[in-house]
Design a protein around this motif. Structure first.
Motif, short mmCIF file in Angstrom:
data_model
loop_
_atom_site.label_atom_id
_atom_site.label_comp_id
_atom_site.label_asym_id
_atom_site.label_seq_id
_atom_site.Cartn_x
_atom_site.Cartn_y
_atom_site.Cartn_z
N LEU A 1 -3.34 7.19 -0.09
CA LEU A 1 -4.51 6.33 0.13
C LEU A 1 -5.28 6.73 1.39
CD1 LEU A 1 -3.19 2.81 -0.91
CD2 LEU A 1 -4.84 4.23 -2.11
N LEU A 2 -4.57 7.09 2.45
CA LEU A 2 -5.22 7.50 3.68
C LEU A 2 -6.01 8.78 3.47
CD1 LEU A 2 -5.64 7.09 6.72
CD2 LEU A 2 -3.60 8.49 7.09
N ALA B 1 6.64 3.86 -0.79
CA ALA B 1 5.56 3.14 -0.09
C ALA B 1 4.85 4.06 0.90
CB ALA B 1 6.13 1.92 0.63
N LYS B 2 5.63 4.93 1.59
CA LYS B 2 5.02 5.86 2.54
C LYS B 2 4.17 6.90 1.81
CE LYS B 2 8.34 5.54 6.30
NZ LYS B 2 9.33 6.27 7.11
N ALA C 1 0.94 5.19 0.78
CA ALA C 1 0.10 4.97 1.96
C ALA C 1 -0.55 6.28 2.42
CB ALA C 1 0.93 4.36 3.08
#
Length: 193
Positions: free
Chosen positions: A19-20, A12-13, A16
């Motif tokens: 995506l950032l 998940a990290k 994320a």
């Protein structure tokens, strides 16, 4: 002494963080595009006259159309460098005259005037086009033609220039008045890049 244990980032990290990074890259690209995106160029025909216009017995056109084109560059930051302009005069879908004008450099927020003498195309015209030209000129003393301009251009931002674009301008219903060439109504062109 024991080494501290490294932990792996969770999926998940990783997602994320990816995506950032993508959002940041898209924001940078969008800002550059908004800052450098050139405005649309505009062209118009400011004057058109015929010089030595005549139809021979063989159906060929002689003479030239003297055209004054105006190029508008409304960009605040971008200058335009034109390599050359190909100008064609068409009547009822038939090419009747043309010329190549030399290229020029147009600064930002500038209007540039280009005078072009388009020479009649060699060879005879199709019979129906010849008859239509004779009839329109005899009836009204005018000739309604279409003017097409094609140019290779680059946008320049200081020392940086873009790739070469093909600029096409189509100027419909340009009226050449044989009786009173001093009066002319400007014709704005449709421009595609």
């Amino acid at each position: 002494m024991a080494e501290p244990r490294r932990t792996r980032p969770s999926p998940a990290k990783c997602i994320a963080a990816t995506l950032l990074v993508m959002v940041i890259i898209l924001a940078i690209v969008l800002l550059i595009w908004l800052f450098l995106h050139p405005s649309k160029l505009r062209f118009s025909v400011d004057h058109a006259a015929a010089a030595g216009f005549n139809l021979t017995a063989a159906g060929a056109l002689t003479g030239a159309f003297d055209l004054t084109l105006r190029s508008y560059n409304w960009n605040e930051r971008a200058a335009v460098s034109y390599r050359s302009l190909e100008v064609g005069v068409w009547y009822d879908g038939e090419y009747i005259a043309g010329a190549r004008a030399p290229g020029f450099f147009q600064p930002a927020e500038n209007e540039t005037r280009v005078d072009v003498a388009t020479q009649a195309a060699p060879g005879p015209l199709p019979r129906d086009v010849e008859d239509a030209i004779k009839k329109e000129r005899t009836k009204s003393g005018k000739l309604t033609v279409d003017v097409h301009v094609r140019a290779k251009a680059r946008f320049r931002y200081g020392v940086v220039s873009t790739r070469r674009y093909t600029v096409r301008a189509s100027c419909p219903a340009v009226v050449v008045d044989f009786a009173a060439p001093t009066t002319f109504h400007r014709v704005y062109c449709h421009v595609h890049i």
